[in-house]
Every structure is written in C-alpha cells, then in structure tokens.
Design a protein around this motif. Structure first.
Motif, PDB file in Angstrom:
ATOM      1  N   ALA A 122     105.378  20.591 -56.523  1.00 43.82           N
ATOM      2  CA  ALA A 122     105.983  19.255 -56.545  1.00 43.82           C
ATOM      3  C   ALA A 122     106.110  18.727 -55.130  1.00 43.82           C
ATOM      4  O   ALA A 122     106.388  19.477 -54.190  1.00 43.82           O
ATOM      5  N   ALA A 123     105.900  17.433 -54.994  1.00 42.26           N
ATOM      6  CA  ALA A 123     106.163  16.729 -53.735  1.00 42.26           C
ATOM      7  C   ALA A 123     106.785  15.374 -54.015  1.00 42.26           C
ATOM      8  O   ALA A 123     107.613  14.893 -53.252  1.00 42.26           O
ATOM      9  N   ALA A 124     106.389  14.750 -55.137  1.00 42.98           N
ATOM     10  CA  ALA A 124     106.948  13.455 -55.521  1.00 42.98           C
ATOM     11  C   ALA A 124     108.398  13.622 -55.978  1.00 42.98           C
ATOM     12  O   ALA A 124     108.747  14.619 -56.616  1.00 42.98           O
ATOM     13  N   GLU A 125     109.211  12.640 -55.667  1.00 46.55           N
ATOM     14  CA  GLU A 125     110.627  12.699 -56.051  1.00 46.55           C
ATOM     15  C   GLU A 125     110.792  12.753 -57.560  1.00 46.55           C
ATOM     16  O   GLU A 125     111.695  13.421 -58.074  1.00 46.55           O
ATOM     17  N   THR A 126     109.924  12.062 -58.291  1.00 47.56           N
ATOM     18  CA  THR A 126     110.044  12.069 -59.751  1.00 47.56           C
ATOM     19  C   THR A 126     109.788  13.460 -60.325  1.00 47.56           C
ATOM     20  O   THR A 126     110.436  13.871 -61.288  1.00 47.56           O
TER      21      THR A 126
END
Length: 391
Positions: free
Chosen positions: A130-134
């Motif tokens: 994961a890297a995206a805030e969502t």
C-alpha cells in the motif's frame, strides 16, 4: 502488529522510509540511536540503520548487542551505492542493503530503491502492499474487523486484491494459526460444488469411492473464503444459508450433521443488489453474508499504489538475485499514467514482460508493453503516446 525501529544517524531518508512503512501499516519509529537516554521505544521486530550508525554502535557486535536490548530479530544495514543489492549475514538475520541515493526532487512514493527497501522490510510481516491513503484506510478497517468473528463481504473489480485483503483479515485475526481455505465458486462445476463444500460419504454418488470431508470441515477453526459467491447456483444458496445460520453441515449421503467453527468471507465483482433484484441471488443470503462490507478499488483510482506494487512484483519475480532491476523515471511515469483496466493482475503481466525485455539492471520505458498486440514492439513506439492512448 510488526514494529520497525529506524536509526536516523547518517540516514537522510529515515523519515521517508518510516512513512512508506506506515502506509503499509507497519509500525515504524525513527530513533536517535541505540541506548539513547531520551527515548524508550519499547520492543520491536526489525532494526534499520546506516553503516555509520553501525560503526558508532561499536561495529557488528555492538549493533547486535544493542538490537537485543530492543528485542529485534532482524537487522538491516543501509549503505549508499549505485545499484540496489542485498547481502545476508548471520544466517540471514542481518542484511546489508546497497541503496542508490534519492534525488531531492524525487518524491519517496516514486523512488524505486526506497520502495524496494520498504518492501524488503515489510514482506516478512505480511499484509498488503500500500502507498495510497485509501488503501491504507482499507487496511485499517480490515484489521479492525479481523479482531471480531463477523462475516465479511468484499466487493470490487476483478484483479483488485479481494483475496489478498481476505488473507490479511485471516492473518490478523485470532484464527491466524488455523487453516485459510479459498474456493472459487465460479471454477467448480455446479454438480460438484455441493459435494466439495459440504463433503460426501463413500458411495454417495457415482465415482465417490472414498469419503471426503469437504471444504467447510477442512476449514474448521479457521477462515473460509467463498470467492465470486455471485456465481453460486440458486439451488445451493439455500443450503449455504442454513449452514451459515446453524454452523452445521450435512455431507452428501449422510443423515448426520457435523458442527463447524469457521469464519466466512465472501467476495464478488458484481453489483449484488442488482443480482438480488434480477433474481440471481437470494436476498436473505446476501444480507446474511453482508454483515461487514468492504470494497476494493480499481487501480486507476489509486495511482500512488502503482509504483509500490510494481517494485514489489519485481522483487518477487527476480528473487534474491543482486542487483535488483529498478524502474527508470520514464518507466515509472508510463506505469502511473496508464488506466489499468485489468487492475493488479494486468500490472503483474506488464511487470513480467518488462523483466523479460529489459537489458541490464534498469527497467526502461521501452520495456513497458501495455498491450500484447503484436504490432506494438518496444523500441518502435513512443511510450508517452502509449500512455496517452490508454488514458
């Protein structure tokens, strides 16, 4: 939850690394050094430091002694170099990582070498890339529901990570040490699905030369993933509803009920309310499964995940060979600007093609084949034009 300590001494990207790990929900803390009097970081799993911090700690022996005080079992020593490479020491408990320096203008989220280091640290602790805030927020919700025993329904496009999310729920639940069994409801012939789910006795039908426990009983104590549940025939949906309500199964050819203790996760890529209204899926079963809903998103809506996923896939397919091929800035741009109609599965295909086509230890824009069309041969087309056409 895993905990990683990062010594900031002589490591300019310590805070950036901590942020990348936090996005994957790995508890990360930047500390001044071993034995610092102004901090009490507690116990952790992994210690990351620079070669300079190792020297200040008294070399390898001093670093190991200090790491024991923190309770960590894994040491990672970072030193600058031209290519990303790893070398194991102490039977694999210590790894020396050569890390290309990050330019000041390059954000950590799009720096392949730093993403590779974060993946190296995070992979042993499982979870999702994961890297995206969502995506990070989705991991948070999944981790919370994992602590309960409620049934979970995950909806999302094909190839968007529904099974990965299901395994994360299992791994972070009290059932983590028990079986995790996934069954694709669309891949099993309709006439065999009931026998495979609930089991059968010897002689229950033609060809049943031996008894079979079935998937429900095989998952006893653990988690059962019913993937693409919307493909299950209506005739079997009523029986599944009863099993979920009673926590008992009756194998084919038997009159005796068998108790099962399982946590059920169901997934689908369809609009389930639409399926209910069309009469393709039982309304009572849908609401029995949809106790806690989660949803994965298409890759196009979370472009910040693309570089992290691509680097993690490169590490997985290349293995522990050194040095690790890294994406160039131009290749990273092509990947981020594409709309990924096939989601994560399509990205993995593209990454594997690029690894075949690359020359040397760089994955360049001309190595990125965003289509398998025979006419689109790398080196004969403009990658920027490809991305523009795909957008």
């Amino acid at each position: 939850m895993a905990k990683v300590f990062i010594i900031g001494q002589d490591f300019d990207d310590a805070a950036a690394l901590a942020d990348l790990l936090t996005r994957r929900r790995i508890d990360s803390l930047v500390i001044d050094g071993l034995g610092a009097s102004d901090s009490n970081p507690g116990k952790g799993n992994t210690l990351v430091c620079s070669a300079g911090a190792e020297k200040a700690a008294g070399g390898q022996s001093g670093l190991v002694a200090g790491a024991r005080q923190l309770g960590v079992s894994q040491l990672i020593i970072v030193q600058p170099g031209e290519e990303f490479a790893t070398a194991a020491e102490l039977g694999g408990r210590m790894q020396r990582v050569t890390l290309p320096l990050r330019g000041e203008a390059r954000p950590p989220l799009y720096t392949p070498s730093l993403l590779a280091l974060a993946d190296l640290i995070a992979t042993p602790h499982g979870g999702m890339v994961a890297a995206a805030e969502t995506t990070s927020a989705l991991i948070d919700r999944a981790s919370r529901v994992a602590q309960t025993d409620v049934t979970v329904f995950i909806n999302g496009p094909t190839g968007s990570g529904k099974e990965v999310l299901s395994r994360l729920i299992h791994d972070r639940s009290p059932r983590a040490g028990k079986p995790f069994i996934a069954v694709n409801c669309a891949a099993i012939p309709e006439n065999m699905l009931e026998a495979m789910l609930f089991g059968h006795e010897k002689g229950a039908f033609t060809g049943a030369s031996t008894a079979n426990r079935g998937i429900f009983r095989a998952a006893d104590g653990g988690t059962l993933l019913l993937d693409e549940i919307s493909e299950m025939p209506l005739s079997l949906q009523a029986k599944l509803l009863r099993v979920l309500q009673e926590k008992k199964v009756t194998p084919l050819g038997s009159q005796k009920e068998e108790s099962v203790d399982i946590r059920v996760i169901a997934t689908s890529n369809r609009d389930m309310l639409g399926e209910v209204q069309a009469g393709n899926f039982r309304e009572d079963l849908y609401y029995r499964l949809n106790v806690f809903p989660l949803a994965t998103q298409s890759l196009a809506t979370r472009p910040d995940d693309v570089p992290a996923l691509a680097v993690a896939m490169i590490r997985r397919h290349v293995g522990e060979t050194a040095p690790l091929p890294l994406l160039t800035d131009e290749a990273m741009t092509v990947l981020r600007d594409y709309n990924w109609p096939g989601n994560v599965r399509e990205l993995e295909n593209v990454v594997q093609r690029a690894l075949v086509l690359r020359s040397g230890n760089k994955v360049c824009a001309n190595d990125i084949m965003l289509t398998t069309h025979a006419a689109m041969i790398p080196g004969m087309i403009d990658p920027a034009a490809m991305a523009a056409r795909a957008a």
